[in-house]
Design a protein around this motif. Structure first.
Motif, short mmCIF file in Angstrom:
data_model
loop_
_atom_site.label_atom_id
_atom_site.label_comp_id
_atom_site.label_asym_id
_atom_site.label_seq_id
_atom_site.Cartn_x
_atom_site.Cartn_y
_atom_site.Cartn_z
N ASP A 1 23.56 35.41 26.19
CA ASP A 1 24.22 34.32 25.47
C ASP A 1 24.23 34.67 24.00
OD1 ASP A 1 25.27 32.04 24.51
OD2 ASP A 1 23.77 30.68 25.35
N GLU A 2 25.34 35.17 23.53
CA GLU A 2 25.50 35.57 22.13
C GLU A 2 24.28 36.34 21.65
OE1 GLU A 2 27.82 33.38 19.86
OE2 GLU A 2 28.32 31.82 21.29
N SER B 1 27.81 28.41 26.87
CA SER B 1 26.37 28.45 27.13
C SER B 1 26.04 27.63 28.37
CB SER B 1 25.59 27.90 25.94
OG SER B 1 25.84 28.68 24.83
N GLN C 1 19.98 33.76 22.69
CA GLN C 1 20.82 33.96 21.52
C GLN C 1 19.97 34.28 20.30
OE1 GLN C 1 23.53 30.82 20.87
NE2 GLN C 1 24.00 31.37 18.80
#
Ligand SMILES: Nc1ncnc2c1ncn2[C@@H]1O[C@H](COP(=O)(O)OP(=O)(O)OP(=O)(O)O)[C@@H](O)[C@H]1O
Ligand SMILES: Nc1ncnc2c1ncn2[C@@H]1O[C@H](COP(=O)(O)OP(=O)(O)OP(=O)(O)O)[C@@H](O)[C@H]1O
Ligand SMILES: [Mg+2]
Ligand SMILES: [Mg+2]
Lengths: 318, 301, 642, 491
Positions: free
Chosen positions: C179-180, C48, C97
């Protein structure tokens, strides 16, 4: 949402009722002789006994509470033991005065607190934050009459901007009172703001660290836009309850500030009435305090509803 | 490296010996935060001064001296003297002996009661919680000045009465705060685990909940202790405070407040003492709370 | 053409007493226009940090130590605030995320889109609004005109994620940082979002940087992959190559630690990070590269992972029945308001034998935890029976709450919890956590207590020195093992394990799973294992129960359930599983072992109103394998989608 | 008669120009206060402006004419005849006659009024004894002799009101005084304006605006802030006096021996039933030190004699203080202490007084525990109930009233509950004695008894330091007398 409000109102009424019972019971337990207090040091025992009987103070407490309650629900709160006027009239005079300084104190205090809290939270651990934190810490550490006395020395004795005290008495006209509400208002604002600043500050810090504030920045929004539109509504939310409690306090707890300025507000009335053992007046003041508390909390809830859409519609996907 | 399961990750710093998992971080945290250090220093200085007052105070705080009334600072009286010719500095130094234990006892009792009830309410949602919260609300809604005057009129002035007044006025708010804090903890798995073991409510509160709300308890203790200190001084202002000639700060302020314009130290001295102690309490509590993991200045009600 | 993103020698540190500690170490990375690059690695490896750094953002406390990040030629950390703002508005955007937390809760979706679409912001401009509606349509949100007026919380998690994507696309970025983007979502929604992203990328042609620890996602959607470990890039290359023939021993170890559906069994795990990394040496620009010895350690680890693989189905020595659940019904609604939808859980029956692991699977909210809680005595069932059988033939009723159970009964049933962060009291040491049940149930004190604690901790693979630590000083995997040790302490017979590995990094979950397997082998423990990762369930469990809205729709031995034709609910769960292996991209072939649904029957689907139509029957294609079906009355076509 | 000498300081005493408005701050006794002079809750500061008495006190303590021009007593001191002033009119224009004077006395005696002065007068007078032979003559037939009777009428409860005005006087305030009422709010603001037809000449001021301010400090702040010109009935403590004197716009004036501070020892309660203990408590302290500490030396030492030295009947007698003897007396009585001593914030001097006493008697081995009681119940719960306390009275009571009301056995304000037959006998004899010299001797013998055996400690009389604006001129105040006619603003 209406269900929520109705529930809150219902609980509020319950709270007020319970508070009236508590206060009534506590007042019964007060030592001292009502008649002696009313008639003064130089009154005769016979006169005191006669007064006790006329005031129905010889009836059992439960019966007196019930008859008080019976009257209260019809808007009749009895007559003042001290001067025989209807309690509502007596209390209204002082309540009006209290509302004036409470309004000044609340508006100034909340505005000041939010402003300083937001500045401090935004500039966390920088100079503005340090200055504001120190000032608010000192603000909550010195007794309120110190603040009040300093204000008098500064803004009325040294630089005669405001009158030092209210000379007009409780029934003063609005035009007589208006110049005198500022100093007590400032004093209350300072005392109240000291706490709210700290809470606002840490709330702002929390919100600034939240995902959505970070992502607002990552979307390239300007700092003022982020602060005002994204951070502020959420940051103010947790302070509402504290503000509510403080506002409720403004209605009854300011006896010391009132004493310094000879301000004829509810605090002064409470002090007088406790010393006079003027139970009907105290009972109504307590009810007003409880109503103020309930209303302020309700107001805070409404504020939360306005600020937080999650409360308006139950969560859940579609 | 025996088994890959418990092998430390490479590369690794030499593992510092962990002696006390609780005290270690606290001490280190305190040393690292200047505010906490300042706060702790203030409190410690106050405690030491209170203990050593007889040694450090230049004069007896309660001996009148008709020959040195209302002196300004100087001439052996660093902060001057009051109306009864007593040394103001000595009275300020002695002041902590009265206020400090009183504030601490009142705060401990208040927060103690509030914590137990708050945690109980958080554990037993339902009727108990409802009834308790209604009572708490009702007490909170009574103007505190009224409650205060009733207590004082009923029992008179003095230490125990101030403790009682503090309990009546402040513990409902503490109940609320602690209940809210405990409610954050109650649904967590380790509390569930304890309940699944069949632990009693008090064991759950003591072992599982309390350690996780100590930061709140700290902040509350400091806040309520500050309130009590201010309460004592307000009470003295209204004539319900400490009995003279006790060298109490609040009493001193109210005794000497007319002097403010001519001999400011009589009032400023005790106010500075009072304010530094309160600031010390609050900084310490904020710092400790932060070191314990959560910055929850937010939980003031 | 030069690359869109050029990261070179980029080191990020945070200050510590010992000096700056590297979070990223001399990272080199390029992303060409239109390219899709993945960054993989364990939790805490700096993924991240790297991703957000591309947008010129560092979390508070972090600072650039050396190196640079250039996007389209601009050094993002040397740029002025205004330049950076412009960059973020027009060139780079980030898909969060967890969109639920990343959308401002107090602003309507339309207003948030308007901020991205207009400068100065004109939320009421009809042109801006219609553009917002178009964007929402583009991310395939149904009825976008309605959604613009909603607040974030009025959307489901998947919808929020789509809004997050729409926000990211509003400025027509050249690079989208993901990010995810799907971690918080359930498997089915996750698949849909990934699909959408792939489509949008081919429509709009932006480059993307995907951060993920889910190698299945990476394999399915990216061109190139970089492996991050402790802030260092260990290797980079075409995704297929990295995943198929990893060059670095660490990558090999990481890949082999992941359980796979097509190769059922339990791999060996990685140790997982606990200790803080060392501070940078004075004057150094980055942490030193791995030494030869360390490389050899990882080589050994990778080798052990391959050799230590434990295939599924190798343990069969089940004993007598321990737990019997019959027609369990759980109703969370207050007794006075039980109209409308039915109870949360109804008609659930199963039994668990000594040494057996029975898995409960199902979508989120299907009632898995509720069942476990009822067995533990924390939630009162509204109907049914739960019985605990002892080896001496006696049995005890588990319907009563935990407080009214005998101490012996409480001892025999233990729970392990999902969330490693909340499973242990953060203020109590490991020793405290394990001692408590030992004192309570074993009445152990003093040396005996210490000895037993020691035995338990070693048993779950924890060093003795960890006993004095607080949970915060442990890694997630270690915490979960303490949780297991605590459950094993009173010598139980049945363990309720609710999502015990879901929150763990893939690399460490393997070792926890092996621990579970060890205990059932060695101590004949019976497990009720709740999980949603089907690869895990397949590798570990003996029987599977598939729940849908609180009702069992299928149950049976793992091979049967995973190997044959399934109930549509099971099939949907299986279809959503992504395999990291480029060779086995999809789930195992559903037609491998076939069976035909008898005439006049269809699979029963639990309606949202939870009112069953038609008479229900169980179909048993193989012994012990049941599927919930119902008789077709009218000519209703059988439902195959959910 | 009795009283105290007028005194003043600063520039407040020069002649005043005529005209102007005086803004006066006054303490707030009760929100139930009334303008009825006879009431126990009378608004004291208004009375002298609105009304006159039959007789008033001269600065030397003797009686002076007010509405009565002459008065004579019969030889047996049982009949008193007052000749009333002619041509006096009330504010509403009606003429003042003997009927008004008689009505006033009847109103005081009426139990419904519950006047504090009724207890004093009713020992001698009832309605039947009040006769008005003509419009300017009032004859009072007493039930028992009292040679000092006219001095009892100096009391502020005895201001003369109009015939038949009991029901309205409380709010209308119609009297014969130099000012007439414009407005009055109990506990609040009130205004009086000059009454040009006042028999003693028109006042200098056009009007006086009264405001009630409960907190002493607030009253002083109002003065310092220029909101009021005088803080009436407010004794500035030493520090405040300094502050006020130092302020360029304000100054102070002193009223000598305005307050008598006293520490009654309950004669009926342990340990004070023992005369040795009483004596010891009186011998143990140093009055000069007490006065220095409690009021900054601003006053006159009293030597346990409640009669101020300014009173014509004052006895110059004192017992040498002797802590050693006190110690042995205490030992003889078997008293070891400590003794609780109650004080309160009802008056700012009480607490310093108690602390000064506590410090002063340490030398005699006497331990005192000071306890602060709530101000609002001090006079109901502590006064005449607790054995040892602090108390105070304004001076200005004639000696006869003082001794009879506060020291005679069973008298309603006998706060020490002292009872001494010899003392009572001396008072009776004095009342029957029409010869001034002999009567003075009797009163002085009574004083000696109080000093020697009485149950009260009277350390000093405190001066009253009044704060006023430098604009104020012609200020004069002593005892219960305030000169409303001559006070004004400087030119
Ligand atoms: N502000 C900070 N101060 C100090 N250390 C930090 C800070 N932010 C992150 N870290 C540390 O940096 C490392 C990398 O964090 P990062 O969030 O980039 O990891 P990640 O690979 O994204 O992990 P995850 O998969 O859990 O999201 C972690 O060890 C983290 O603890
Ligand atoms: N104590 C409770 N009170 C009311 N409703 C509850 C309670 N516990 C669970 N529920 C509801 O019951 C349903 C099933 O919840 P449960 O936690 O058993 O699901 P789950 O299958 O474990 O889901 P997940 O995979 O998200 O953990 C959910 O809709 C949940 O909201
Ligand atoms: Mg991350
Ligand atoms: Mg669950």
């Amino acid at each position: 949402m209406t269900r929520f409000l109705l529930r809150r109102l219902g609980l509020g009424v319950l709270t007020i009722l319970l508070a009236s019972v508590l206060v009534f019971a506590a007042l019964q337990a007060l030592p001292g002789d009502v008649a002696g207090q009313i008639l003064g040091r130089f009154s005769s025992p016979e006169a005191r006994a006669a007064l006790t009987a006329t005031l129905n103070l010889d009836q059992p407490p439960v019966q007196r509470y019930l008859s008080w309650l019976g009257g209260a629900v019809q808007g009749d709160f009895g007559t003042s033991l001290a001067d025989g006027r209807p309690v509502v009239d007596v209390v209204w005079t002082y309540l009006r005065n209290s509302l004036l300084i409470a309004a000044v104190g609340a508006v100034l205090g909340i505005a000041l607190a939010f402003l300083l809290g937001i500045v401090a939270g935004t500039f966390r651990e920088k100079l503005p934050d340090n200055v504001i934190s120190v000032v608010s810490l000192v603000g909550m550490s010195v007794p309120e009459y110190t603040v009040a006395t300093l204000l008098v020395l500064l803004l009325s004795v040294s630089i005669p901007l405001f009158p030092a005290v209210v000379t007009a008495g409780p029934t003063a006209s609005l035009s007589e009172l208006l110049p005198a509400v500022w100093l007590p208002g400032f004093a209350l604002a300072v005392v109240m703001a000291a706490y709210v600043v700290r809470i606002t500050r840490s709330s702002v810090i929390d919100v600034l660290a939240s995902d959505f504030a970070v992502h607002a920045r990552l979307r390239g929004l300007s700092t003022p836009r982020i602060l005002v539109h994204h951070v502020l509504p959420s940051a103010i939310l947790p302070t509402l309850n504290v503000v509510a409690v403080n506002m409720a306090w403004l209605f009854g707890g300011v006896v010391v500030v009132e004493a310094v300025f000879n301000y004829p507000g509810l605090g002064t009335l409470v002090l007088q009435s406790v010393s006079n053992r003027d139970l009907p007046v105290l009972q109504l003041v307590a009810i007003i305090g409880a109503v103020a508390y309930v209303l302020c909390n309700l107001l805070a809830d409404l504020g939360a509803l306005a600020l937080n859409p999650r409360l308006r519609t139950p969560a859940g996907g579609h | 490296m025996s088994s890959p399961l418990d092998a430390p990750v490479l590369p690794t710093a030499p593992a510092a010996p962990v002696r006390s998992p609780v005290l270690g971080p606290v001490v280190r945290g305190v040393l690292r935060s200047p505010q906490t250090l300042l706060g702790l220093t203030l409190v410690v200085v106050h405690v030491v001064l209170a203990l050593l007052a007889p040694l450090v105070a230049p004069f007896d705080p309660v001996t009148n001296d008709a020959t040195s009334i209302l002196l300004g600072p100087g001439d052996g009286h660093l902060l001057g003297t009051d109306q009864l010719g007593r040394d103001i500095l000595s009275r300020v130094l002695y002041g902590g002996r009265y206020s400090l234990p009183l504030a601490v006892v009142a705060a401990v009792v208040t927060v103690g009661i509030g914590t137990v009830l708050g945690c109980l309410a958080a554990c037993h949602r339902g009727a108990f919680d409802e009834i308790l919260m209604r009572i708490v609300d009702a007490v909170l809604s009574v103007p505190s000045i009224l409650a205060l005057l009733v207590v004082v009129s009923m029992f008179g002035a003095g230490g125990p009465v101030i403790v009682l007044a503090a309990v009546v006025i402040y513990s409902p708010a503490v109940v609320r705060v602690l209940r809210a804090a405990a409610l954050q903890v109650v649904p967590l798995d380790y509390v569930t685990a304890a309940r699944a073991r069949g632990e009693g409510t008090f064991a759950v509160i003591r072992r599982e909940i309390l350690p996780n709300v100590v930061d709140v308890v700290f902040v509350e203790l400091a806040m309520r202790a500050s309130f009590v200190l201010l309460l004592v001084s307000s009470l003295s202002f209204l004539g319900f405070g400490a009995n003279p000639p006790t060298p109490d700060w609040g009493l001193m302020v109210s005794e000497n407040r007319t002097l403010l314009a001519v001999l400011p130290w009589g009032t400023v001295g005790p106010i500075v003492a009072l304010a530094t102690l309160i600031i010390g309490f609050n900084l310490t509590a904020d710092g400790l709370a932060k070191i314990r993991g959560v910055d929850r200045t937010l939980v003031g009600v | 053409m030069s690359a869109l993103v050029e990261v070179s020698g980029f080191t990020v540190t945070h200050a510590s007493a010992a000096g700056p500690v590297p979070i990223l170490s001399a990272v080199d990375l390029t992303v060409a226009a239109g390219e899709s690059v993945a960054v993989i690695g364990e939790s805490g490896s700096g993924k991240s940090t790297l991703a957000l750094a591309l947008a010129g953002f560092l979390r508070p406390g972090l600072r650039v130590h050396s190196g640079s990040v250039r996007v389209g030629g601009t050094d993002v950390f040397a740029a002025t605030d205004a330049e950076r703002r412009r960059l973020r508005r027009n060139r780079i955007s980030v898909v969060p995320q967890n969109a639920g937390a990343a959308l401002t809760p107090t602003l309507r979706i339309g207003a948030q889109l308007a901020e991205a679409l207009s400068d100065p912001v004109r939320p009421r401009d009809p042109k801006v609004r219609s553009e917002a509606v178009r964007l929402l349509g583009q991310v395939r949100l149904p009825r976008p005109e309605e959604i613009v007026d909603r607040y974030p919380h009025e959307l489901s998690g998947g919808q929020q994620q789509r809004v997050g994507i729409a926000l990211a696309l509003a400025g027509r970025p050249d690079l989208v940082i993901l990010d995810e983007p799907t971690t918080g979502l359930d498997v089915v929604t996750q698949a849909a979002i990934l699909d959408l992203l792939a489509q949008l990328r081919s429509e709009l042609g932006f480059a993307s940087l995907l951060v993920s620890h889910d190698l299945g996602v990476v394999a399915a959607t990216t061109d190139r992959t970089s492996v991050l470990h402790q802030g260092r890039v260990l290797e980079s290359g075409p995704t297929e190559e990295v995943l198929r023939t990893p060059a670095h021993p660490y990558t090999r170890a990481l890949l082999s630690a992941i359980p796979r559906l097509h190769r059922p069994g339990l791999p060996v795990g990685l140790p997982g990070a606990v200790e803080a990394p060392a501070a940078l040496a004075p004057g150094a620009d980055a942490a030193p590269a791995m030494t030869v010895g360390e490389l050899a350690d990882y080589d050994a680890l990778a080798e052990e992972s391959r050799a230590g693989f434990r295939p599924a189905g190798t343990f069969t020595e089940f004993g007598a029945t321990v737990l019997e659940v019959e027609d369990l019904e759980i109703d969370h609604r207050p007794r006075t308001r039980r109209h409308g939808t039915g109870p949360t859980v109804a008609g659930v029956s199963f039994r668990i034998r000594q040494g057996e692991i029975v898995a409960l699977v199902g979508e989120s909210g299907s009632g898995k935890s509720s069942i476990a809680s009822a067995v533990a005595g924390l939630v009162p069932p509204s109907a049914g029976r739960i019985t605990m059988h002892a080896s001496d033939g006696t049995s005890e009723d588990l319907l009563v709450g935990v407080r009214r159970r005998s101490r012996g009964l409480r001892r025999r049933v233990q729970m392990v919890f999902q969330n490693a962060d909340t499973t242990l009291n953060p203020r109590r040491t490991v020793a405290d956590a394990v001692d408590r049940p030992l004192r309570l149930f074993g009445a152990l004190r003093g040396a005996a207590l210490r000895q037993e604690r020691q035995r338990l901790l070693t048993g779950v693979g924890l060093r003795a020195g960890l006993a004095d630590r607080l949970p915060g000083q442990l890694s997630g995997g270690q915490r979960q093992r303490v949780g297991i040790a605590r459950a094993l302490a009173p010598d139980p017979e049945l363990v309720l394990a609710d999502e015990v590995v879901s929150a763990l990094d893939v690399s460490v979950q393997a070792s926890v799973l092996r621990l579970v397997d060890d205990t059932r082998r060695d101590q004949r423990l019976a497990y009720l294992f709740i999980g949603h990762d089907l690869a895990v369930v397949r590798g570990l469990a003996d029987r599977v129960i598939v729940l849908d809205k609180g009702r069992v729709v299928e149950d049976g031995p793992v091979e049967a359930v995973f190997g044959g034709r399934n109930h549509p609910v099971t099939a949907a769960l299986l279809a959503a599983v992504l395999e990291p292996d480029p060779d086995h991209a999809g789930p195992s072939d559903p037609e491998a072992v076939t069976f035909t649904l008898p005439e006049g029957l269809e699979f029963a689907v639990i309606g949202d109103d939870r009112v069953d139509h038609g008479e229900e029957v169980w179909v048993e294609p193989a012994p012990g394998h049941r599927l919930r079906c119902r008789r077709v009355e009218a000519r209703r076509p059988s439902t195959t989608t959910v | 008669g009795g009283g105290s000498e007028g005194g003043s300081g600063g520039g407040a005493t020069g002649p005043a120009a005529s005209g102007g408005v005086l803004r006066a701050a006054r303490p707030l006794p009760s929100t139930s206060e009334s303008l009825d002079p006879a009431s126990s809750l009378c608004a004291y500061e208004y009375l002298g402006a609105l009304y006159n008495r039959l007789v008033k006190q001269a600065p030397d303590g003797t009686l002076a004419p007010d509405l009565a021009t002459e008065w004579t007593g019969s030889a047996d001191a049982k009949q008193w005849t007052f000749t009333l002033r002619d041509g006096v009119t009330f504010h509403d224009g009606k003429a003042f006659t003997s009927a008004d004077a008689a009505y006033t006395l009847n109103h005081i005696l009426d139990p419904a009024t519950d006047s504090p002065q009724a207890a004093v007068l009713s020992d001698f007078l009832d309605a039947a004894g009040i006769t008005t032979p003509d419009a300017t003559t009032l004859v009072l037939d007493l039930s028992q002799p009292n040679a000092e009777f006219p001095s009892l009428l100096v009391n502020y409860n005895c201001y003369v009101i109009q015939d038949n005005s009991a029901a309205t006087v409380g709010s209308k305030g119609v009297g014969t005084g130099p000012f007439k009422l414009e407005s009055f709010v109990p506990g609040g603001k009130g205004v009086v304006t000059a009454y040009a037809d006042h028999f003693g000449g028109a006042p200098k001021l056009d009007r006086i605006e009264f405001s009630a301010i409960a907190d002493t400090q607030a009253r002083v702040n109002a003065l310092l802030g220029g909101q009021v010109d005088i803080a009436m009935q407010t004794n500035l403590d030493v520090a405040t006096a300094k502050t006020v004197a130092a302020n360029p716009t304000t100054t102070t004036a002193v009223v000598k021996a305005a307050t008598w501070y006293v520490m009654p020892m309950l004669f009926t309660a342990a340990p004070f039933q023992d005369v040795n203990v009483r004596k010891a408590f009186k011998l143990a302290y140093d009055p000069t030190e007490l006065m220095a500490l409690a009021v900054g030396g601003q006053g006159t030492v009293a030597h346990d004699n409640p009669v101020p030295p300014t009173d014509p009947n004052w006895l110059d007698y004192s017992v040498e203080k002797d802590p050693e003897q006190a110690k042995s007396l205490l030992a003889k009585a078997g008293f070891s202490g400590p003794q609780a001593m109650f004080t309160s914030t009802v008056d700012p001097v009480l607490s310093p007084l108690a602390q000064a006493y506590q410090g002063s008697v340490k030398a005699a081995g006497l331990g005192i525990e000071v306890q602060t009681a709530a101000a609002d119940s001090y006079y109901t719960d502590v006064w005449m109930k607790q054995p040892f306390m602090t108390s105070y009275w304004y001076t200005g009571r004639p000696v006869d009233q003082l001794l009879n009301q506060i020291f005679r056995s069973g008298a309603s304000y006998n706060e020490s509950m002292w009872s001494n037959a010899q003392f009572d006998g001396l008072l009776d004899a004095a009342r029957a004695e029409m010869d001034d010299t002999k009567r003075r001797t009797l009163y002085q013998d009574a004083q000696k008894l109080v000093v020697d055996e009485g149950s009260t400690i009277s350390p000093f009389f405190a001066d009253r330091v009044t704060g006023l604006s430098r604009k104020v001129a012609g200020y004069s105040e002593y005892g219960f007398e305030f000169d409303y006619v001559n006070i004004g603003l400087s030119a």
